[in-house]
Design a protein around this motif. Structure first.
Motif, PDB file in Angstrom:
ATOM      1  N   LEU A  46       0.778  -1.118   0.113  1.00  9.86           N
ATOM      2  CA  LEU A  46       0.005  -0.009   0.083  1.00  9.86           C
ATOM      3  C   LEU A  46       0.731   1.099   0.033  1.00  9.86           C
ATOM      4  CD1 LEU A  46      -3.032   1.196   0.260  1.00  9.86           C
ATOM      5  CD2 LEU A  46      -2.519   0.832   2.718  1.00  9.86           C
ATOM      6  N   ILE A  47       0.623   2.199  -0.747  1.00  6.30           N
ATOM      7  CA  ILE A  47       1.184   3.392  -0.727  1.00  6.30           C
ATOM      8  C   ILE A  47       0.069   4.682  -0.289  1.00  6.30           C
ATOM      9  CG2 ILE A  47       2.268   5.132  -2.305  1.00  6.30           C
ATOM     10  CD1 ILE A  47       3.469   2.558  -2.594  1.00  6.30           C
ATOM     11  N   VAL A  48       0.841   5.437   0.713  1.00 13.30           N
ATOM     12  CA  VAL A  48      -0.047   6.488   1.052  1.00 13.30           C
ATOM     13  C   VAL A  48       0.770   7.853   0.887  1.00 13.30           C
ATOM     14  CG1 VAL A  48      -0.807   7.572   3.463  1.00 13.30           C
ATOM     15  CG2 VAL A  48      -0.643   5.004   3.081  1.00 13.30           C
ATOM     16  N   HIS A  49      -0.070   8.670   0.300  1.00 14.15           N
ATOM     17  CA  HIS A  49       0.362  10.251   0.237  1.00 14.15           C
ATOM     18  C   HIS A  49      -0.716  11.146   0.064  1.00 14.15           C
ATOM     19  CE1 HIS A  49      -0.833   9.943  -4.207  1.00 14.15           C
ATOM     20  NE2 HIS A  49      -0.768   8.638  -3.937  1.00 14.15           N
ATOM     21  N   GLY A  50      -0.271  12.447  -0.098  1.00 19.04           N
ATOM     22  CA  GLY A  50      -1.343  13.518  -0.293  1.00 19.04           C
ATOM     23  C   GLY A  50      -1.695  13.772  -1.602  1.00 19.04           C
ATOM     24  N   ARG A  51      -2.523  14.532  -1.833  1.00 21.71           N
ATOM     25  CA  ARG A  51      -2.958  14.774  -3.163  1.00 21.71           C
ATOM     26  C   ARG A  51      -2.241  15.614  -4.140  1.00 21.71           C
ATOM     27  NH1 ARG A  51      -5.517  20.324  -2.988  1.00 21.71           N
ATOM     28  NH2 ARG A  51      -5.501  20.869  -0.896  1.00 21.71           N
ATOM     29  N   HIS A  52      -0.954  16.154  -3.514  1.00 24.36           N
ATOM     30  CA  HIS A  52      -0.105  16.766  -4.471  1.00 24.36           C
ATOM     31  C   HIS A  52       1.036  15.840  -4.620  1.00 24.36           C
ATOM     32  CE1 HIS A  52      -2.594  20.343  -4.872  1.00 24.36           C
ATOM     33  NE2 HIS A  52      -2.447  20.724  -3.455  1.00 24.36           N
ATOM     34  N   SER A  53       1.268  14.723  -4.043  1.00 27.40           N
ATOM     35  CA  SER A  53       2.192  13.916  -4.026  1.00 27.40           C
ATOM     36  C   SER A  53       1.946  12.496  -4.826  1.00 27.40           C
ATOM     37  CB  SER A  53       2.700  13.422  -2.353  1.00 27.40           C
ATOM     38  OG  SER A  53       3.064  14.457  -1.982  1.00 27.40           O
ATOM     39  N   GLY A  54       2.850  12.049  -5.136  1.00 23.71           N
ATOM     40  CA  GLY A  54       2.868  10.795  -6.101  1.00 23.71           C
ATOM     41  C   GLY A  54       4.140  10.490  -6.730  1.00 23.71           C
ATOM     42  N   GLU A  55       4.301   9.172  -7.392  1.00 24.19           N
ATOM     43  CA  GLU A  55       5.595   8.757  -7.690  1.00 24.19           C
ATOM     44  C   GLU A  55       5.619   8.741  -9.266  1.00 24.19           C
ATOM     45  OE1 GLU A  55       3.362   4.909  -7.143  1.00 24.19           O
ATOM     46  OE2 GLU A  55       3.301   6.792  -6.214  1.00 24.19           O
ATOM     47  N   LEU A  86      -9.580   7.338  -1.439  1.00 20.64           N
ATOM     48  CA  LEU A  86      -9.492   8.837  -0.885  1.00 20.64           C
ATOM     49  C   LEU A  86      -9.824   8.740   0.754  1.00 20.64           C
ATOM     50  CD1 LEU A  86     -11.339  10.790  -3.391  1.00 20.64           C
ATOM     51  CD2 LEU A  86      -8.889  10.451  -3.094  1.00 20.64           C
ATOM     52  N   TRP A  87      -8.996   9.323   1.675  1.00 18.78           N
ATOM     53  CA  TRP A  87      -9.286   9.103   3.262  1.00 18.78           C
ATOM     54  C   TRP A  87      -9.110  10.547   3.759  1.00 18.78           C
ATOM     55  CZ3 TRP A  87      -4.335   8.416   6.454  1.00 18.78           C
ATOM     56  CH2 TRP A  87      -4.568   8.303   7.793  1.00 18.78           C
ATOM     57  N   ASN A  88     -10.043  10.838   4.556  1.00 15.12           N
ATOM     58  CA  ASN A  88      -9.923  12.091   5.325  1.00 15.12           C
ATOM     59  C   ASN A  88      -9.629  11.466   6.628  1.00 15.12           C
ATOM     60  OD1 ASN A  88     -10.117  14.264   7.163  1.00 15.12           O
ATOM     61  ND2 ASN A  88     -12.090  15.091   5.982  1.00 15.12           N
ATOM     62  N   PRO A  89      -8.459  11.760   7.345  1.00 11.56           N
ATOM     63  CA  PRO A  89      -8.215  11.283   8.674  1.00 11.56           C
ATOM     64  C   PRO A  89      -8.913  12.087   9.775  1.00 11.56           C
ATOM     65  CG  PRO A  89      -6.201  12.229   7.566  1.00 11.56           C
ATOM     66  CD  PRO A  89      -7.245  12.516   6.778  1.00 11.56           C
ATOM     67  N   GLN A  90      -9.591  13.238   9.669  1.00 12.20           N
ATOM     68  CA  GLN A  90     -10.508  13.538  10.503  1.00 12.20           C
ATOM     69  C   GLN A  90     -11.849  12.805  10.673  1.00 12.20           C
ATOM     70  OE1 GLN A  90      -9.870  16.294  12.544  1.00 12.20           O
ATOM     71  NE2 GLN A  90      -7.829  16.137  11.391  1.00 12.20           N
ATOM     72  N   GLY A  91     -12.188  12.080   9.600  1.00 14.72           N
ATOM     73  CA  GLY A  91     -13.405  11.228   9.471  1.00 14.72           C
ATOM     74  C   GLY A  91     -12.950   9.785   9.738  1.00 14.72           C
ATOM     75  N   ALA A  92     -11.920   9.230   9.582  1.00  7.99           N
ATOM     76  CA  ALA A  92     -11.845   7.869   9.798  1.00  7.99           C
ATOM     77  C   ALA A  92     -10.399   7.470  10.374  1.00  7.99           C
ATOM     78  CB  ALA A  92     -12.259   6.977   8.542  1.00  7.99           C
ATOM     79  N   SER A  93      -9.998   6.607  11.095  1.00  3.59           N
ATOM     80  CA  SER A  93      -8.728   6.004  11.301  1.00  3.59           C
ATOM     81  C   SER A  93      -8.090   5.586  10.173  1.00  3.59           C
ATOM     82  CB  SER A  93      -8.835   4.967  12.567  1.00  3.59           C
ATOM     83  OG  SER A  93      -9.203   3.713  12.092  1.00  3.59           O
ATOM     84  N   PHE A  94      -6.536   5.556  10.501  1.00  6.94           N
ATOM     85  CA  PHE A  94      -5.874   4.844   9.408  1.00  6.94           C
ATOM     86  C   PHE A  94      -6.074   3.548   9.263  1.00  6.94           C
ATOM     87  CE2 PHE A  94      -1.551   2.943   8.391  1.00  6.94           C
ATOM     88  CZ  PHE A  94      -1.560   3.418   6.898  1.00  6.94           C
ATOM     89  N   GLU A  95      -6.359   2.831  10.535  1.00  7.32           N
ATOM     90  CA  GLU A  95      -6.785   1.494  10.344  1.00  7.32           C
ATOM     91  C   GLU A  95      -8.263   1.385   9.399  1.00  7.32           C
ATOM     92  OE1 GLU A  95      -3.834   2.051  13.259  1.00  7.32           O
ATOM     93  OE2 GLU A  95      -5.717   2.914  13.090  1.00  7.32           O
ATOM     94  N   ALA A  96      -8.944   2.031   9.629  1.00  4.97           N
ATOM     95  CA  ALA A  96     -10.211   1.870   9.038  1.00  4.97           C
ATOM     96  C   ALA A  96     -10.151   2.134   7.390  1.00  4.97           C
ATOM     97  CB  ALA A  96     -11.254   2.831   9.650  1.00  4.97           C
ATOM     98  N   ALA A  97      -9.352   3.015   7.198  1.00  2.52           N
ATOM     99  CA  ALA A  97      -8.740   3.293   5.803  1.00  2.52           C
ATOM    100  C   ALA A  97      -8.081   1.969   5.047  1.00  2.52           C
ATOM    101  CB  ALA A  97      -8.056   4.605   5.401  1.00  2.52           C
ATOM    102  N   CYS A  98      -7.272   1.810   5.886  1.00  2.00           N
ATOM    103  CA  CYS A  98      -6.538   0.369   5.535  1.00  2.00           C
ATOM    104  C   CYS A  98      -7.328  -0.744   4.992  1.00  2.00           C
ATOM    105  CB  CYS A  98      -5.378   0.191   6.442  1.00  2.00           C
ATOM    106  SG  CYS A  98      -3.877   1.113   6.492  1.00  2.00           S
ATOM    107  N   GLU A  99      -8.521  -0.877   6.103  1.00  2.00           N
ATOM    108  CA  GLU A  99      -9.408  -1.658   5.862  1.00  2.00           C
ATOM    109  C   GLU A  99     -10.273  -1.723   4.760  1.00  2.00           C
ATOM    110  OE1 GLU A  99     -13.379  -3.634   8.498  1.00  2.00           O
ATOM    111  OE2 GLU A  99     -11.378  -3.043   9.551  1.00  2.00           O
ATOM    112  N   ARG A 100     -10.691  -0.567   4.725  1.00  5.73           N
ATOM    113  CA  ARG A 100     -11.440  -0.167   3.215  1.00  5.73           C
ATOM    114  C   ARG A 100     -10.911  -0.485   2.186  1.00  5.73           C
ATOM    115  NH1 ARG A 100     -15.464   4.107   1.930  1.00  5.73           N
ATOM    116  NH2 ARG A 100     -16.447   3.076   0.025  1.00  5.73           N
ATOM    117  N   ALA A 101      -9.365  -0.140   2.282  1.00  9.97           N
ATOM    118  CA  ALA A 101      -8.539  -0.273   1.085  1.00  9.97           C
ATOM    119  C   ALA A 101      -8.445  -1.801   0.682  1.00  9.97           C
ATOM    120  CB  ALA A 101      -7.202   0.253   1.094  1.00  9.97           C
TER     121      ALA A 101
END
Length: 184
Positions: A46-55, A86-101
């Motif tokens: 899994l790769i995690v980055h902001g909307r202006h980052s990427g590889e 897409l993940w908003n850390p204010q609305g879901a935990s990192f673990e929840a985002a990983c699970e959803r992914a």
């Protein structure tokens, strides 16, 4: 959850990851670092980055990723990339985002930007700090909040990470990567 969290960045001598226009300039791009970074991302689950980052690499569309944003409530599929969430850390935990992914274990690569790096400072297993000591980016974008008042190394150390042995990535330009690992 058995996730291994690693961070990756290349910085200029003054701790910047981008120029004053918030763009990674060609002066900060080195083949040795590119090979190191590409191999690391190819191993990541899994790769995690902001909307202006990427590889922006040939394998990028095949990589599962989480993109941080404030434009949604919690998590949502990325309408432009079926491999992205897409993940908003204010609305879901990192673990929840990983699970959803669909990622419950494995290697997570955090690739920026500065606010994203900061969110994981106390969770990194290893932070891979690549340095280009011959490059300076005055007025550039710092790799972490707190730079340039503090060096990237001081910030990593303040979060309990210890440097390992540096590996040379480009001898002529003195570019190296140092693993900063969590003590214990």
């Amino acid at each position: 959850m058995a996730l291994r969290i690693d961070g990756y960045v290349i910085v200029s001598a003054d701790g910047m990851l981008a120029n004053a226009q918030n763009v990674m300039p060609d002066e900060l791009k080195f083949e040795g670092d590119k090979r190191f970074f590409t191999a690391a991302l190819d191993r990541a689950d899994l790769i995690v980055h902001g909307r202006h980052s990427g590889e922006d690499q040939p394998n990028s569309p095949r990589r599962k990723r989480i993109i941080l944003t404030r434009t949604i409530g919690a998590t949502a599929p990325d309408p432009t990339n079926p491999k992205a969430l897409l993940w908003n850390p204010q609305g879901a935990s990192f673990e929840a985002a990983c699970e959803r992914a669909g990622v419950a274990s494995g290697n997570v690569a955090i690739i920026g930007g500065p606010a994203v790096f900061a969110m994981f400072m106390d969770r990194y297993d290893t932070f891979w700090l690549s340095q280009a000591p011959k490059v300076r980016l005055p007025g550039g974008a710092p790799c972490f909040p707190g730079v340039p008042a503090h060096t990237p190394q001081a910030i990593l150390a303040a979060h309990g990470l210890k440097p390992g042995k540096a590996q040379v990535l480009d001898q002529a330009e003195e570019v190296s990567v140092t693993p900063w690992r969590r003590a214990g």
